[in-house]
Enzyme design. Structure first.
Site, PDB file in Angstrom:
ATOM      1  N   PHE A 250      73.912  -2.087  44.938  1.00  0.00           N
ATOM      2  CA  PHE A 250      73.511  -3.168  44.033  1.00  0.00           C
ATOM      3  C   PHE A 250      74.714  -3.525  43.153  1.00  0.00           C
ATOM      4  O   PHE A 250      75.381  -2.657  42.612  1.00  0.00           O
ATOM      5  CB  PHE A 250      72.348  -2.705  43.147  1.00  0.00           C
ATOM      6  CG  PHE A 250      71.481  -3.818  42.632  1.00  0.00           C
ATOM      7  CD1 PHE A 250      70.237  -4.067  43.182  1.00  0.00           C
ATOM      8  CD2 PHE A 250      71.911  -4.620  41.589  1.00  0.00           C
ATOM      9  CE1 PHE A 250      69.424  -5.085  42.698  1.00  0.00           C
ATOM     10  CE2 PHE A 250      71.114  -5.647  41.098  1.00  0.00           C
ATOM     11  CZ  PHE A 250      69.865  -5.890  41.659  1.00  0.00           C
TER      12      PHE A 250
ATOM     13  N   ALA B 119      76.324  -0.169  38.619  1.00  0.00           N
ATOM     14  CA  ALA B 119      76.496  -1.238  37.628  1.00  0.00           C
ATOM     15  C   ALA B 119      75.138  -1.859  37.382  1.00  0.00           C
ATOM     16  O   ALA B 119      74.495  -2.362  38.313  1.00  0.00           O
ATOM     17  CB  ALA B 119      77.474  -2.286  38.143  1.00  0.00           C
TER      18      ALA B 119
ATOM     19  N   PHE C 252      69.119   3.342  40.505  1.00  0.00           N
ATOM     20  CA  PHE C 252      67.895   4.146  40.398  1.00  0.00           C
ATOM     21  C   PHE C 252      67.928   5.318  41.377  1.00  0.00           C
ATOM     22  O   PHE C 252      67.359   6.390  41.102  1.00  0.00           O
ATOM     23  CB  PHE C 252      66.684   3.247  40.682  1.00  0.00           C
ATOM     24  CG  PHE C 252      65.353   3.879  40.417  1.00  0.00           C
ATOM     25  CD1 PHE C 252      64.801   3.866  39.139  1.00  0.00           C
ATOM     26  CD2 PHE C 252      64.634   4.480  41.441  1.00  0.00           C
ATOM     27  CE1 PHE C 252      63.562   4.451  38.901  1.00  0.00           C
ATOM     28  CE2 PHE C 252      63.399   5.058  41.216  1.00  0.00           C
ATOM     29  CZ  PHE C 252      62.859   5.046  39.937  1.00  0.00           C
ATOM     30  N   GLU C 253      68.577   5.134  42.520  1.00  0.00           N
ATOM     31  CA  GLU C 253      68.602   6.163  43.566  1.00  0.00           C
ATOM     32  C   GLU C 253      69.759   7.150  43.410  1.00  0.00           C
ATOM     33  O   GLU C 253      69.882   8.093  44.208  1.00  0.00           O
ATOM     34  CB  GLU C 253      68.673   5.508  44.953  1.00  0.00           C
ATOM     35  CG  GLU C 253      67.389   4.882  45.449  1.00  0.00           C
ATOM     36  CD  GLU C 253      67.058   3.543  44.788  1.00  0.00           C
ATOM     37  OE1 GLU C 253      67.992   2.810  44.415  1.00  0.00           O
ATOM     38  OE2 GLU C 253      65.847   3.248  44.618  1.00  0.00           O
TER      39      GLU C 253
ATOM     40  N   HIS D 255      63.708  -4.813  33.421  1.00  0.00           N
ATOM     41  CA  HIS D 255      63.962  -3.857  34.486  1.00  0.00           C
ATOM     42  C   HIS D 255      65.243  -3.065  34.188  1.00  0.00           C
ATOM     43  O   HIS D 255      65.378  -1.901  34.562  1.00  0.00           O
ATOM     44  CB  HIS D 255      64.097  -4.640  35.803  1.00  0.00           C
ATOM     45  CG  HIS D 255      64.032  -3.812  37.042  1.00  0.00           C
ATOM     46  ND1 HIS D 255      63.047  -2.885  37.269  1.00  0.00           N
ATOM     47  CD2 HIS D 255      64.821  -3.788  38.135  1.00  0.00           C
ATOM     48  CE1 HIS D 255      63.251  -2.320  38.445  1.00  0.00           C
ATOM     49  NE2 HIS D 255      64.326  -2.839  38.981  1.00  0.00           N
TER      50      HIS D 255
ATOM     51  N   PHE E 194      78.454  10.442  34.984  1.00  0.00           N
ATOM     52  CA  PHE E 194      77.627   9.230  34.888  1.00  0.00           C
ATOM     53  C   PHE E 194      78.553   8.013  34.852  1.00  0.00           C
ATOM     54  O   PHE E 194      78.977   7.564  33.798  1.00  0.00           O
ATOM     55  CB  PHE E 194      76.746   9.296  33.637  1.00  0.00           C
ATOM     56  CG  PHE E 194      75.770   8.154  33.536  1.00  0.00           C
ATOM     57  CD1 PHE E 194      74.737   8.015  34.445  1.00  0.00           C
ATOM     58  CD2 PHE E 194      75.892   7.211  32.524  1.00  0.00           C
ATOM     59  CE1 PHE E 194      73.835   6.958  34.357  1.00  0.00           C
ATOM     60  CE2 PHE E 194      74.996   6.150  32.417  1.00  0.00           C
ATOM     61  CZ  PHE E 194      73.972   6.032  33.345  1.00  0.00           C
TER      62      PHE E 194
HETATM   63  N1  INI Z   1      70.186  -1.543  40.497  1.00  0.00           N
HETATM   64  C1  INI Z   1      71.421  -1.501  39.999  1.00  0.00           C
HETATM   65  O1  INI Z   1      72.224  -0.614  40.374  1.00  0.00           O
HETATM   66  N2  INI Z   1      71.830  -2.417  39.086  1.00  0.00           N
HETATM   67  C2  INI Z   1      70.989  -3.398  38.613  1.00  0.00           C
HETATM   68  O2  INI Z   1      71.449  -4.218  37.772  1.00  0.00           O
HETATM   69  C3  INI Z   1      69.666  -3.449  39.110  1.00  0.00           C
HETATM   70  N3  INI Z   1      68.747  -4.462  38.636  1.00  0.00           N
HETATM   71  O3  INI Z   1      69.123  -5.284  37.800  1.00  0.00           O
HETATM   72  O4  INI Z   1      67.600  -4.512  39.040  1.00  0.00           O
HETATM   73  C4  INI Z   1      69.290  -2.487  40.086  1.00  0.00           C
HETATM   74  N4  INI Z   1      68.045  -2.513  40.626  1.00  0.00           N
HETATM   75  C5  INI Z   1      67.702  -1.815  41.834  1.00  0.00           C
HETATM   76  C6  INI Z   1      67.255  -0.383  41.587  1.00  0.00           C
HETATM   77  O5  INI Z   1      68.374   0.422  41.220  1.00  0.00           O
HETATM   78  C7  INI Z   1      66.640   0.253  42.830  1.00  0.00           C
HETATM   79  O6  INI Z   1      67.568   0.263  43.876  1.00  0.00           O
HETATM   80  C8  INI Z   1      65.364  -0.492  43.309  1.00  0.00           C
HETATM   81  O7  INI Z   1      64.447  -0.660  42.234  1.00  0.00           O
HETATM   82  C9  INI Z   1      64.670   0.318  44.431  1.00  0.00           C
HETATM   83  O8  INI Z   1      64.237   1.586  43.961  1.00  0.00           O
END
Ligand code: INI
Length: 158
Positions: free
Chosen positions: A23, A85, A62-63, A93, A118
């Site tokens: 992402f 990032a 998130f992962e 979110h 981190f």
């Molecule tokens: N993940 C990021 O790494 N950066 C972001 O800015 C972001 N936004 O804005 O939503 C983001 N979302 C995805 C999240 O990390 C997960 O991959 C997704 O929710 C699936 O679990």
């Protein structure tokens, strides 16, 4: 009195894992470049054939914790670096992703005893993220330096 600190004397011997989010990969790939440059300049083999470095890609920040956990549990790495990032924009979110990523990384680090850096940029705008991923400064370089210091510090503790 014991003075316990990390040094950069044995940096070239460390085994490093990087976990990087796809992402915002415009930003995270630049962080990765800075990170690899720092590791390479400290003697770590960053080539495809390296047995000192592994890189895992995850969908988003998130992962980062779960894959960091899997890697840390292998007992193979001196340090794990996460790269992501998260850009605020207008979405709540943002807070969820940043909170889970930061808490997750901290928990995994404490529970496994493996330092996990981190390396997640949290900014209000894409412009700010670009500035921190190379336009002004590349924080990927700093994250790698912090990783080498922490790997050394953990060795000094044992
Ligand atoms: N993940 C990021 O790494 N950066 C972001 O800015 C972001 N936004 O804005 O939503 C983001 N979302 C995805 C999240 O990390 C997960 O991959 C997704 O929710 C699936 O679990």
């Amino acid at each position: 009195m014991a003075k316990i600190e990390g040094t950069f004397e044995n940096s070239s011997s460390f085994r490093v894992a990087i976990v990087i989010a796809r992402f915002n990969d415009l930003i995270t790939s630049k962080l990765l470049s800075g990170c690899l440059d720092c590791l390479s300049r400290h003697g770590i083999d960053v080539n495809e054939s390296s047995n000192q470095l592994d890189i895992a890609w995850v969908p988003g920040s998130f992962e980062l914790p779960i894959i960091s956990q899997e890697l840390a549990r292998k007992g193979k790495y001196d340090v794990v670096i996460t790269l992501g990032a998260v850009i605020r924009g207008d979405t709540p979110h943002f807070d969820v992703v940043v909170s889970e990523a930061s808490k997750g990384v901290a928990t995994v680090s404490r529970e496994t005893g493996v330092p996990i850096i981190f390396g997640v940029l949290t900014t209000d705008t894409m412009q700010q993220a670009l500035e921190r991923a190379g336009i002004k400064n590349n924080l990927g370089w700093s994250y790698a330096l912090q990783a080498l210091e922490m790997a050394s510090l953990m060795n000094a503790m044992s």
